[in-house]
Design an enzyme around this catalytic site. Structure first.
Site, PDB file in Angstrom:
ATOM      1  N   SER A 172      10.326 -40.067  47.316  1.00 16.86           N
ATOM      2  CA  SER A 172      10.597 -39.715  48.721  1.00 16.86           C
ATOM      3  C   SER A 172      11.972 -39.071  48.829  1.00 16.86           C
ATOM      4  CB  SER A 172      10.509 -40.977  49.580  1.00 16.86           C
ATOM      5  OG  SER A 172       9.260 -41.600  49.426  1.00 16.86           O
ATOM      6  N   GLY A 174      13.196 -36.518  50.510  1.00 15.69           N
ATOM      7  CA  GLY A 174      13.745 -36.214  51.827  1.00 15.69           C
ATOM      8  C   GLY A 174      14.427 -37.416  52.438  1.00 15.69           C
ATOM      9  N   ASP A 175      13.796 -38.570  52.332  1.00  9.54           N
ATOM     10  CA  ASP A 175      14.365 -39.798  52.879  1.00  9.54           C
ATOM     11  C   ASP A 175      15.642 -40.200  52.150  1.00  9.54           C
ATOM     12  OD1 ASP A 175      12.418 -40.885  54.950  1.00  9.54           O
ATOM     13  OD2 ASP A 175      11.071 -40.523  53.276  1.00  9.54           O
ATOM     14  N   THR A 176      15.608 -40.171  50.829  1.00  9.42           N
ATOM     15  CA  THR A 176      16.763 -40.642  50.076  1.00  9.42           C
ATOM     16  C   THR A 176      17.942 -39.683  50.190  1.00  9.42           C
ATOM     17  OG1 THR A 176      15.752 -39.723  48.069  1.00  9.42           O
ATOM     18  CG2 THR A 176      15.461 -42.064  48.474  1.00  9.42           C
ATOM     19  N   ALA A 179      19.466 -40.511  53.544  1.00  9.47           N
ATOM     20  CA  ALA A 179      20.205 -41.766  53.445  1.00  9.47           C
ATOM     21  C   ALA A 179      21.537 -41.566  52.747  1.00  9.47           C
ATOM     22  CB  ALA A 179      19.369 -42.795  52.692  1.00  9.47           C
TER      23      ALA A 179
END
Length: 389
Positions: A172, A174-176, A179
């Protein structure tokens, strides 16, 4: 002999920093994980009952992803849709340095947890807001997930084989990325607060986090009229730099620099390639990339991966095996640098996972406590220590 490194301290660089994590799934919680690894005390707010959906994510009968993303955190149960839950969060925010959330814009305001009001009550509070499209703009109110952000930010367009649909990276990303940028913004805001005494908002959009790592994609099109496309395992115009076949697997070689290419040719016992007009310069190798890859691949197929690796090390050619989790757990370099650590989990026992990173000499990041196994298990402790209840 260099100077001896100072003895590391027991706590991390962010010791004494308090974080309230309201997010769920990946982007918000991974930001909290990074801050927790650095020594911050992270209080994760979970809905009573099932808790964060990440508790059930991952492979196997007893998923382990939660053990990574929730390490170094305390679990406090609170229903943010109710007045008691909202009041608890307001009180915790009043004692916090950083608050993280990754809900759709407007959600906190709907729950009477408007960041502006939280910051009015605690002017030193830094609020990290992670969302698909950011807190303003025409798309701000849309639902957004990491995969959509990867598509909008340009990542999916260039990943995969040219003659196939866009591919997913396999994690993932995009998420990491979002973050990580959220963590970076929080650290920058902490530094600025040390001078001004005031907190601020950190507005992180998932799609912009992807856009940030897209190298020259925008100016290449705007200035040169070049639009990047999917190219599989090759990097167009950069040769040799590809995955090559061995008798027992695949091996990555990167020898596109002129001097390194000469060393590769020596390893191949083909010095003629280094003086061949088709390959003697970086630009020439780029023009004849496919032909050169075929020559190298025909050579690498004679060897096992271990044999080829030894040859590349002997000749100083950047190259490496393509590892999976099993390989990493057996690799001596991972062990020497504690890139993988084992955390004792109250339910699963010893759980290997990636170690804290990056490495600091005096105040190293580390895994100080396992992920909370029970939703809300630390509610009483946090209420007592933070709020005096």
């Amino acid at each position: 002999m260099g100077e001896a490194l100072p003895e590391p301290q027991a706590s991390g660089s962010l010791e004494g920093i308090r974080v309230v994590e309201l997010g769920q799934l990946i982007a918000g919680p991974f930001c909290g994980q990074l801050l927790g690894d650095m020594g911050a005390e992270v209080v994760k707010i979970e809905p009573p009952g099932a808790g964060d959906p990440m508790r059930a994510w991952g492979q196997g009968e007893r998923p382990t992803w939660w053990r990574v993303i929730a390490r170094n955190k305390y679990s406090v149960a609170a229903d943010l849709k109710t007045r008691p839950g909202q009041e608890l969060v307001r009180r915790l925010a009043g004692q916090a340095d950083i608050l993280i959330e990754n809900f759709r814009p407007g959600t906190l305001e709907k729950w009477s947890l408007d960041p502006a009001e939280l910051m009015a009550g605690n002017p030193r509070l830094i609020v990290v807001r992670v969302s698909g499209y950011g807190q303003f703009g025409p798309y701000a109110a849309r639902a957004g997930f990491g995969g959509i952000a990867e598509a909008m930010g340009g990542w999916r367009k260039i990943v995969g084989e040219r003659d196939r649909p866009p591919a997913r990276m396999g994690i993932s990303i995009g998420d990491t990325l979002a973050a990580t940028y959220g963590c970076m913004g929080a650290l920058a805001a902490l530094h600025e607060r040390s001078k001004s005494g005031r907190g601020q908002l950190v507005d992180v959009a998932l799609y912009e986090s992807v856009l940030q790592v897209m190298e020259g994609l925008i100016p290449e099109w705007a200035i040169a009229g070049h639009k990047r496309e999917r190219t599989g395992s090759t990097l167009p115009g950069i040769a040799p730099s590809n995955v090559y076949s061995c008798r027992d697997g695949e091996f990555l070689i990167g020898a596109n620099q002129d001097s390194v290419f000469v060393r590769l040719c020596a390893a191949m016992k083909r010095p003629d390639l280094a003086t061949d007009e088709r390959y003697r310069s970086h630009a020439a190798r780029g023009r004849n990339q496919q032909e050169l890859d075929r020559v190298i691949n025909a050579w690498t197929r004679q060897f096992k991966v271990a044999e080829l690796e030894s040859l590349m090390i002997e000749h100083g050619v950047p190259a490496g095996r393509i590892l999976d989790a099993e390989d990493m757990l057996a690799d001596p370099h991972f062990a020497a640098r504690e890139a993988i650590v084992t955390v004792e989990d109250p339910e699963l026992g010893p759980v290997p996972m990636q170690g804290a990173f990056p490495k600091l000499t005096r105040t190293p990041s580390r895994v100080r406590r396992p992920a909370p196994s029970v939703v809300g298990q630390d509610t009483d402790e946090i209420r007592q220590r933070w709020l005096g209840d």
